[in-house]
Design a protein around this motif. Structure first.
Motif, PDB file in Angstrom:
ATOM      1  N   GLU A  21       0.917  -1.231   0.052  1.00 27.85           N
ATOM      2  CA  GLU A  21       0.169   0.144  -0.066  1.00 27.85           C
ATOM      3  C   GLU A  21       0.966   1.198  -0.152  1.00 27.85           C
ATOM      4  OE1 GLU A  21      -2.314   1.917  -0.588  1.00 27.85           O
ATOM      5  OE2 GLU A  21      -4.126   1.101   0.527  1.00 27.85           O
ATOM      6  N   SER A  52      -3.636   7.707   1.382  1.00 30.94           N
ATOM      7  CA  SER A  52      -4.815   7.214   0.959  1.00 30.94           C
ATOM      8  C   SER A  52      -5.405   8.196  -0.174  1.00 30.94           C
ATOM      9  CB  SER A  52      -5.651   6.824   1.931  1.00 30.94           C
ATOM     10  OG  SER A  52      -6.511   7.860   2.668  1.00 30.94           O
ATOM     11  N   ARG A  85      -8.025   9.710   0.408  1.00 31.07           N
ATOM     12  CA  ARG A  85      -8.530  10.680   1.332  1.00 31.07           C
ATOM     13  C   ARG A  85      -7.384  11.695   2.120  1.00 31.07           C
ATOM     14  NH1 ARG A  85     -13.632   7.929   4.423  1.00 31.07           N
ATOM     15  NH2 ARG A  85     -14.513   7.077   2.730  1.00 31.07           N
ATOM     16  N   CYS A 144      -3.090   8.745   6.484  1.00 34.85           N
ATOM     17  CA  CYS A 144      -3.787   7.958   7.535  1.00 34.85           C
ATOM     18  C   CYS A 144      -3.084   7.033   8.503  1.00 34.85           C
ATOM     19  CB  CYS A 144      -4.845   7.219   6.836  1.00 34.85           C
ATOM     20  SG  CYS A 144      -4.509   5.930   5.632  1.00 34.85           S
ATOM     21  N   ALA A 198      -7.867   3.797   9.579  1.00 31.07           N
ATOM     22  CA  ALA A 198      -7.753   3.196   8.267  1.00 31.07           C
ATOM     23  C   ALA A 198      -7.762   1.675   8.275  1.00 31.07           C
ATOM     24  CB  ALA A 198      -6.961   3.779   7.136  1.00 31.07           C
ATOM     25  N   GLY A 257     -14.215   5.862   7.617  1.00 30.94           N
ATOM     26  CA  GLY A 257     -12.708   6.282   6.923  1.00 30.94           C
ATOM     27  C   GLY A 257     -12.657   5.176   5.831  1.00 30.94           C
ATOM     28  N   TYR A 258     -11.170   5.526   5.594  1.00 32.83           N
ATOM     29  CA  TYR A 258     -10.587   4.659   4.407  1.00 32.83           C
ATOM     30  C   TYR A 258     -10.691   2.944   4.647  1.00 32.83           C
ATOM     31  CZ  TYR A 258      -7.401   3.122   0.995  1.00 32.83           C
ATOM     32  OH  TYR A 258      -6.306   2.607   0.015  1.00 32.83           O
ATOM     33  N   HIS A 266      -9.515  -0.340   2.289  1.00 36.53           N
ATOM     34  CA  HIS A 266      -8.884  -0.963   1.332  1.00 36.53           C
ATOM     35  C   HIS A 266      -9.156  -2.526   1.140  1.00 36.53           C
ATOM     36  CE1 HIS A 266      -5.186  -1.681  -1.823  1.00 36.53           C
ATOM     37  NE2 HIS A 266      -6.241  -2.679  -1.947  1.00 36.53           N
ATOM     38  N   ASP A 272     -13.081   1.946  -0.343  1.00 36.06           N
ATOM     39  CA  ASP A 272     -12.676   3.017  -1.019  1.00 36.06           C
ATOM     40  C   ASP A 272     -11.799   2.567  -2.059  1.00 36.06           C
ATOM     41  OD1 ASP A 272     -13.487   5.614   0.802  1.00 36.06           O
ATOM     42  OD2 ASP A 272     -12.843   4.107   2.234  1.00 36.06           O
ATOM     43  N   ARG A 273     -11.147   1.394  -1.824  1.00 34.75           N
ATOM     44  CA  ARG A 273     -10.167   1.052  -2.804  1.00 34.75           C
ATOM     45  C   ARG A 273     -10.243  -0.398  -2.872  1.00 34.75           C
ATOM     46  NH1 ARG A 273      -4.074   3.399  -3.530  1.00 34.75           N
ATOM     47  NH2 ARG A 273      -5.508   4.449  -4.758  1.00 34.75           N
ATOM     48  N   ILE A 277     -14.162   5.881  -5.950  1.00 37.70           N
ATOM     49  CA  ILE A 277     -13.199   4.436  -5.582  1.00 37.70           C
ATOM     50  C   ILE A 277     -12.373   4.138  -6.738  1.00 37.70           C
ATOM     51  CG2 ILE A 277     -15.288   3.613  -4.362  1.00 37.70           C
ATOM     52  CD1 ILE A 277     -15.521   1.367  -6.640  1.00 37.70           C
TER      53      ILE A 277
END
Length: 369
Positions: free
Chosen positions: A19, A41, A43, A46, A98, A130-131, A133, A153-154, A197
């Motif tokens: 990541e 991220s 956003r 994080c 996250a 929040g984020y 993945h 989000d991802r 996304i």
């Protein structure tokens, strides 16, 4: 009660998935240190908690510590709702904000459904905004991919290597076309439909002797055809207890140079023909690929005054924002100080440029053209 050993083990084995992690800190759980990652991220910055749902696996990936071939497996699995509660506890304590959730594979659709239940619980019961993945597991259903796009989000699925034949050498239980590329196409369709996304993938570098040109050629295909947001590069590192423990590691610097090349392609809009200038016998030398390319493109220093943004971006030490500043600068540039103030990395740029007709002969002097 969730055991500290389980949380630590499932977090540590998740570290092999990449990541945009800048650094890591450690959260103390009694005598146990749990890695928490500072990451970038969509956003913003994080504090990322990376974990697997389970490390129990029926796959036979020869490089992986969690595969059924590994002699170092210590099986753990979160029970229903346990991961969501654990993350929510850390979140309420402001230790993380996250989540990166992946899993080994016992049964693809079953494990994917369990992962979806955890993120659904976080979103709907704990109101986490929040984020997230979320990994899509090879063998997941199309319906599961569609629901994953609602909560995450991802999304990502790792293609791992450059071709179906290479994957067959690494694992007899994964089929690149049916298990991975088909799921990638489903993810791409969901991303196209939904704002906010994105999706990514990961390549192992150097596990089977593949060249950097082959690796990055695969990355270009991913950007072009699968429309991924990012490709991550993981230099192969042999793990004791796996069938590939005796293979030679790929230098970490190879991953670094591939990321630099990737940046030139994505953010600087370098064309494939320019990218090809970075290779030496199909491998990247251990230097900034922008410098390698510049040596081929810029046989002589070029006058920096009058260059457009695209031309400026070909000069080492000049990034997109700096190129914009120089291109829009109304007065003629005549000194290193002016370039420095505009953001130019002079140590990289000077061998390739003239400033008002003069070029660098040595660090402390300029010579007239």
């Amino acid at each position: 009660m969730t055991s500290v050993e389980k949380v630590k083990n499932l977090s540590e084995v998740a570290s092999f998935d990449m990541e945009s992690c800048q650094s890591s800190t450690f959260l103390s759980l009694g005598k146990t240190q749990l890695p928490i990652y500072k990451a970038s991220s969509p956003r913003g910055s994080c504090k990322l908690f990376k974990t697997l749902l389970t490390n129990k696996c029926k796959m036979d990936c020869k490089y992986c510590i969690n595969s059924k071939c590994s002699t170092r497996r210590q099986p753990h699995k979160y029970e229903k709702g346990e991961l969501a509660r654990t993350f929510h506890f850390f979140y309420k304590k402001r230790l993380v904000d996250a989540l990166f959730l992946s899993s080994s594979i016992e049964e693809p659709e079953t494990n994917m459904e369990e992962m979806l239940e955890e993120v659904k619980t976080l979103r709907e019961d704990f109101r986490f905004r929040g984020y997230i993945h979320l990994k899509i597991l090879p063998g997941s259903s199309r319906d599961q991919v569609q629901r994953a796009a609602i909560y995450a989000d991802r999304l990502s699925i790792n293609i791992e290597t450059i071709s179906p034949s290479h994957l067959a050498e690494l694992s007899s239980t994964k089929d690149m076309k049916n298990d991975i590329l088909l799921r990638q196409a489903w993810i791409r369709e969901e991303v196209r439909k939904r704002a906010g996304i994105s999706h990514t993938t990961q390549l192992i570098v150097g596990a089977l002797g593949e060249t950097d040109k082959e690796v990055f050629g695969c990355a270009i295909s991913e950007y072009t055809h699968m429309e991924v947001k990012r490709v991550y590069y993981s230099p192969f590192s042999p793990i004791l207890g796996t069938p590939m423990e005796g293979h030679s590691p790929a230098g970490k610097w190879r991953g670094h140079r591939l990321y630099q090349l990737d940046f030139l392609y994505r953010d600087y809009d370098f064309k494939k023909e320019e990218i090809d200038l970075a290779y030496r016998n199909d491998f990247l030398p251990n230097e900034d690929p922008k410098v390698t390319i510049a040596r081929s493109q810029l046989a002589k220093p070029v006058e920096i005054n009058g260059l457009g943004k695209e031309e400026l971006l070909r000069i080492p030490g000049v990034g997109p924002k700096t190129a914009e500043r120089i291109a829009s600068h109304k007065e003629k540039l005549s000194s290193m100080l002016q370039l420095h103030k505009l953001g130019v990395n002079l140590s990289k740029a000077l061998p390739f440029i003239k400033i008002d007709g003069s070029y660098q002969e040595r660090l402390t002097a300029f010579a007239c053209a």
